[in-house]
Design a protein around this motif. Structure first.
Motif, mmCIF file in Angstrom:
data_model
loop_
_atom_site.group_PDB
_atom_site.id
_atom_site.type_symbol
_atom_site.label_atom_id
_atom_site.label_comp_id
_atom_site.label_asym_id
_atom_site.label_seq_id
_atom_site.Cartn_x
_atom_site.Cartn_y
_atom_site.Cartn_z
ATOM 1 N N LYS A 102 0.855 -1.186 0.000
ATOM 2 C CA LYS A 102 0.000 0.000 0.000
ATOM 3 C C LYS A 102 0.889 1.232 0.000
ATOM 4 C CE LYS A 102 -3.780 2.364 2.397
ATOM 5 N NZ LYS A 102 -4.703 2.354 3.561
ATOM 6 N N VAL A 103 0.693 2.084 -1.005
ATOM 7 C CA VAL A 103 1.534 3.260 -1.196
ATOM 8 C C VAL A 103 0.693 4.524 -1.029
ATOM 9 C CG1 VAL A 103 3.072 4.491 -2.763
ATOM 10 C CG2 VAL A 103 2.963 1.983 -2.831
ATOM 11 N N ASN A 104 1.091 5.381 -0.100
ATOM 12 C CA ASN A 104 0.478 6.705 0.057
ATOM 13 C C ASN A 104 1.485 7.766 -0.359
ATOM 14 O OD1 ASN A 104 -2.244 6.324 1.370
ATOM 15 N ND2 ASN A 104 -0.958 5.166 2.802
ATOM 16 N N MET A 105 1.051 8.688 -1.217
ATOM 17 C CA MET A 105 1.930 9.733 -1.736
ATOM 18 C C MET A 105 1.256 11.087 -1.541
ATOM 19 S SD MET A 105 2.824 7.874 -5.344
ATOM 20 C CE MET A 105 4.501 7.259 -5.587
ATOM 21 N N HIS A 106 1.983 12.026 -0.953
ATOM 22 C CA HIS A 106 1.478 13.384 -0.750
ATOM 23 C C HIS A 106 2.364 14.341 -1.543
ATOM 24 C CE1 HIS A 106 -1.103 12.026 2.610
ATOM 25 N NE2 HIS A 106 -0.088 11.208 2.872
ATOM 26 N N VAL B 211 6.132 17.725 -6.576
ATOM 27 C CA VAL B 211 7.193 17.302 -5.668
ATOM 28 C C VAL B 211 6.547 16.588 -4.493
ATOM 29 C CG1 VAL B 211 9.060 18.044 -4.150
ATOM 30 C CG2 VAL B 211 8.669 19.232 -6.320
ATOM 31 N N GLY B 212 6.933 15.336 -4.260
ATOM 32 C CA GLY B 212 6.426 14.586 -3.121
ATOM 33 C C GLY B 212 7.149 14.986 -1.850
ATOM 34 N N PHE B 213 6.389 15.187 -0.774
ATOM 35 C CA PHE B 213 7.008 15.633 0.472
ATOM 36 C C PHE B 213 6.702 14.715 1.658
ATOM 37 C CE2 PHE B 213 2.818 17.527 0.400
ATOM 38 C CZ PHE B 213 2.376 17.416 1.708
ATOM 39 N N ALA B 214 5.784 13.768 1.514
ATOM 40 C CA ALA B 214 5.458 12.875 2.625
ATOM 41 C C ALA B 214 4.715 11.656 2.098
ATOM 42 C CB ALA B 214 4.612 13.602 3.678
ATOM 43 N N GLY B 215 4.633 10.639 2.929
ATOM 44 C CA GLY B 215 3.908 9.430 2.570
ATOM 45 C C GLY B 215 4.539 8.198 3.181
ATOM 46 N N LYS B 216 3.745 7.153 3.313
ATOM 47 C CA LYS B 216 4.215 5.880 3.841
ATOM 48 C C LYS B 216 3.892 4.754 2.858
ATOM 49 C CE LYS B 216 5.904 7.160 7.849
ATOM 50 N NZ LYS B 216 7.344 6.980 8.178
ATOM 51 N N THR B 217 4.836 3.839 2.734
ATOM 52 C CA THR B 217 4.645 2.636 1.931
ATOM 53 C C THR B 217 4.704 1.434 2.868
ATOM 54 O OG1 THR B 217 5.562 3.580 -0.087
ATOM 55 C CG2 THR B 217 5.639 1.183 0.129
ATOM 56 N N LYS C 199 7.167 -0.722 7.148
ATOM 57 C CA LYS C 199 6.581 0.548 6.745
ATOM 58 C C LYS C 199 7.726 1.540 6.571
ATOM 59 C CE LYS C 199 2.693 1.908 8.528
ATOM 60 N NZ LYS C 199 1.666 2.483 9.459
ATOM 61 N N VAL C 200 7.918 2.015 5.349
ATOM 62 C CA VAL C 200 9.034 2.911 5.045
ATOM 63 C C VAL C 200 8.491 4.212 4.466
ATOM 64 C CG1 VAL C 200 10.589 0.978 4.614
ATOM 65 C CG2 VAL C 200 9.337 2.006 2.704
ATOM 66 N N ASN C 201 9.339 5.236 4.458
ATOM 67 C CA ASN C 201 8.965 6.486 3.814
ATOM 68 C C ASN C 201 8.800 6.256 2.312
ATOM 69 O OD1 ASN C 201 9.035 8.036 6.177
ATOM 70 N ND2 ASN C 201 11.244 8.380 5.979
ATOM 71 N N THR C 202 7.697 6.755 1.765
ATOM 72 C CA THR C 202 7.431 6.544 0.342
ATOM 73 C C THR C 202 8.531 7.119 -0.530
ATOM 74 O OG1 THR C 202 5.030 6.467 0.633
ATOM 75 C CG2 THR C 202 5.837 7.115 -1.544
ATOM 76 N N PHE C 203 8.983 8.318 -0.201
ATOM 77 C CA PHE C 203 10.010 8.968 -1.014
ATOM 78 C C PHE C 203 11.377 8.729 -0.372
ATOM 79 C CE2 PHE C 203 6.055 11.448 -1.543
ATOM 80 C CZ PHE C 203 5.803 11.091 -2.865
ATOM 81 N N SER C 204 11.907 7.536 -0.638
ATOM 82 C CA SER C 204 13.194 7.121 -0.077
ATOM 83 C C SER C 204 13.933 6.277 -1.107
ATOM 84 C CB SER C 204 12.985 6.315 1.205
ATOM 85 O OG SER C 204 12.278 5.115 0.935
ATOM 86 N N ASP C 205 15.178 5.933 -0.794
ATOM 87 C CA ASP C 205 15.997 5.158 -1.731
ATOM 88 C C ASP C 205 15.436 3.768 -1.989
ATOM 89 O OD1 ASP C 205 17.752 7.243 -2.004
ATOM 90 O OD2 ASP C 205 19.150 6.518 -0.471
ATOM 91 N N VAL D 286 8.892 7.059 -11.435
ATOM 92 C CA VAL D 286 9.001 7.384 -10.015
ATOM 93 C C VAL D 286 9.620 6.269 -9.188
ATOM 94 C CG1 VAL D 286 7.083 9.018 -10.114
ATOM 95 C CG2 VAL D 286 6.630 6.603 -9.555
ATOM 96 N N ALA D 287 10.004 5.165 -9.821
ATOM 97 C CA ALA D 287 10.602 4.045 -9.098
ATOM 98 C C ALA D 287 12.101 4.257 -8.899
ATOM 99 C CB ALA D 287 10.369 2.738 -9.847
ATOM 100 N N ARG D 288 12.569 4.049 -7.683
ATOM 101 C CA ARG D 288 14.009 4.053 -7.422
ATOM 102 C C ARG D 288 14.612 2.725 -7.876
ATOM 103 N NH1 ARG D 288 15.886 9.204 -6.073
ATOM 104 N NH2 ARG D 288 14.710 10.087 -4.328
ATOM 105 N N ASN D 289 15.894 2.760 -8.208
ATOM 106 C CA ASN D 289 16.574 1.521 -8.592
ATOM 107 C C ASN D 289 16.609 0.508 -7.459
ATOM 108 O OD1 ASN D 289 17.131 2.417 -11.190
ATOM 109 N ND2 ASN D 289 19.108 3.300 -10.618
ATOM 110 N N ASN D 290 16.560 1.012 -6.215
ATOM 111 C CA ASN D 290 16.602 0.106 -5.059
ATOM 112 C C ASN D 290 15.214 -0.307 -4.580
ATOM 113 O OD1 ASN D 290 19.423 0.235 -4.962
ATOM 114 N ND2 ASN D 290 19.383 2.067 -3.672
ATOM 115 N N PHE D 291 14.185 -0.048 -5.393
ATOM 116 C CA PHE D 291 12.827 -0.476 -5.064
ATOM 117 C C PHE D 291 12.826 -1.997 -4.861
ATOM 118 C CE2 PHE D 291 8.663 -2.061 -6.243
ATOM 119 C CZ PHE D 291 7.788 -1.182 -5.620
#
Length: 243
Positions: free
Chosen positions: A122-126, A159-165, A173-179, A213-218
């Motif tokens: 479950k991905v939340n993006m703000h 620009v994404g500034f918050a969210g949880k995946t 549960k990690v920050n959505t906008f992370s490596d 929007v996918a990071r290589n380390n997804f």
């Protein structure tokens, strides 16, 4: 989702063609600019437009958001619902046609519920988002009331500034906008159609995210060092007021 998108696209194209056809006679007569007394602007002043054709507005609406996984297989998705709200402003591009450029600043929620091979995500993006669209504003004669149909096309940057995946497979549960998840930069195309009655404004729009929007380390849904692409997509319904 695709069926709704097709309807939005067809409606926008149909209204644009109708608007251009309806206004063609106005421009041939040369009446458009002369005091804005023709159908498009007979009652526009004081209904959200100033004497120079500028306007500002407040917006509030709902999103049906999803993510597309390009180059992957076996991923099933359920859309997430969210909010969009903010302020916009527009100005007349040319004195010879009712074409407007609109921009502003919006807060919008996006994301998805995804699953693959028993793994769930479950991905939340703000986002903070800037719309960049051109509108064709066609007034409708209705006695003393001002009404207009406004098909539009353009783009957006966000620009994404918050969210949880939340990964239900690993219970993380990690920050959505992370490596290990998603990039916070997105941009794409936007199209839709608006309708204005006096100061009240209604709109349906669709956004296609063009950025990956996918990071290589997804490393969710069973993937490790993800090398494919993920894009955002959002269907929105909005209400607002123009001043």
């Amino acid at each position: 989702m695709k069926g709704i998108l097709n309807k939005v696209v067809c409606l926008t194209i149909a209204l644009t063609c109708l608007a251009i056809t309806a206004d063609a006679q106005v421009y041939r007569r040369g009446d458009y600019r002369r005091g804005r007394s023709v159908s498009s602007y007979r009652h526009a002043r004081g209904r959200g437009y100033d004497a120079y054709g500028n306007y500002t507005g407040l917006r509030l609406g709902a999103n049906i958001a999803s993510l597309t996984f390009d180059g992957t297989s076996g991923v099933s998705k359920d859309p997430l619902t969210g909010l969009n709200l903010g302020v916009v402003g527009g100005f007349e591009v040319t004195p010879y046609a009712p074409i407007y450029f609109e921009t502003g600043l919006l807060y919008t929620q996006k994301g998805v519920k995804g699953s693959k091979g028993g793994d769930e995500l479950k991905v939340n993006m703000h986002y903070l988002e800037v719309p960049l669209v051109f509108k064709y504003n066609v007034g409708i004669e209705s006695g003393l009331n001002y009404m207009s149909v406004q098909p539009f096309f353009g783009g957006f940057a966000s620009v994404g500034f918050a969210g949880k995946t939340k990964d239900f497979g690993t219970h993380e549960k990690v920050n959505t906008f992370s490596d290990r998840a998603f990039s916070n930069l997105d941009a794409g195309l936007r199209m839709g159609c608006g309708f204005q009655f006096e100061h009240l404004y209604l709109e349906v729009s669709y956004d296609w995210g063009l950025a990956n929007v996918a990071r290589n380390n997804f490393n969710h849904l069973g993937y490790d060092n993800f090398d494919d692409k993920i894009h955002t997509s959002t269907l929105s319904g909005t209400v607002g007021l123009n001043f």
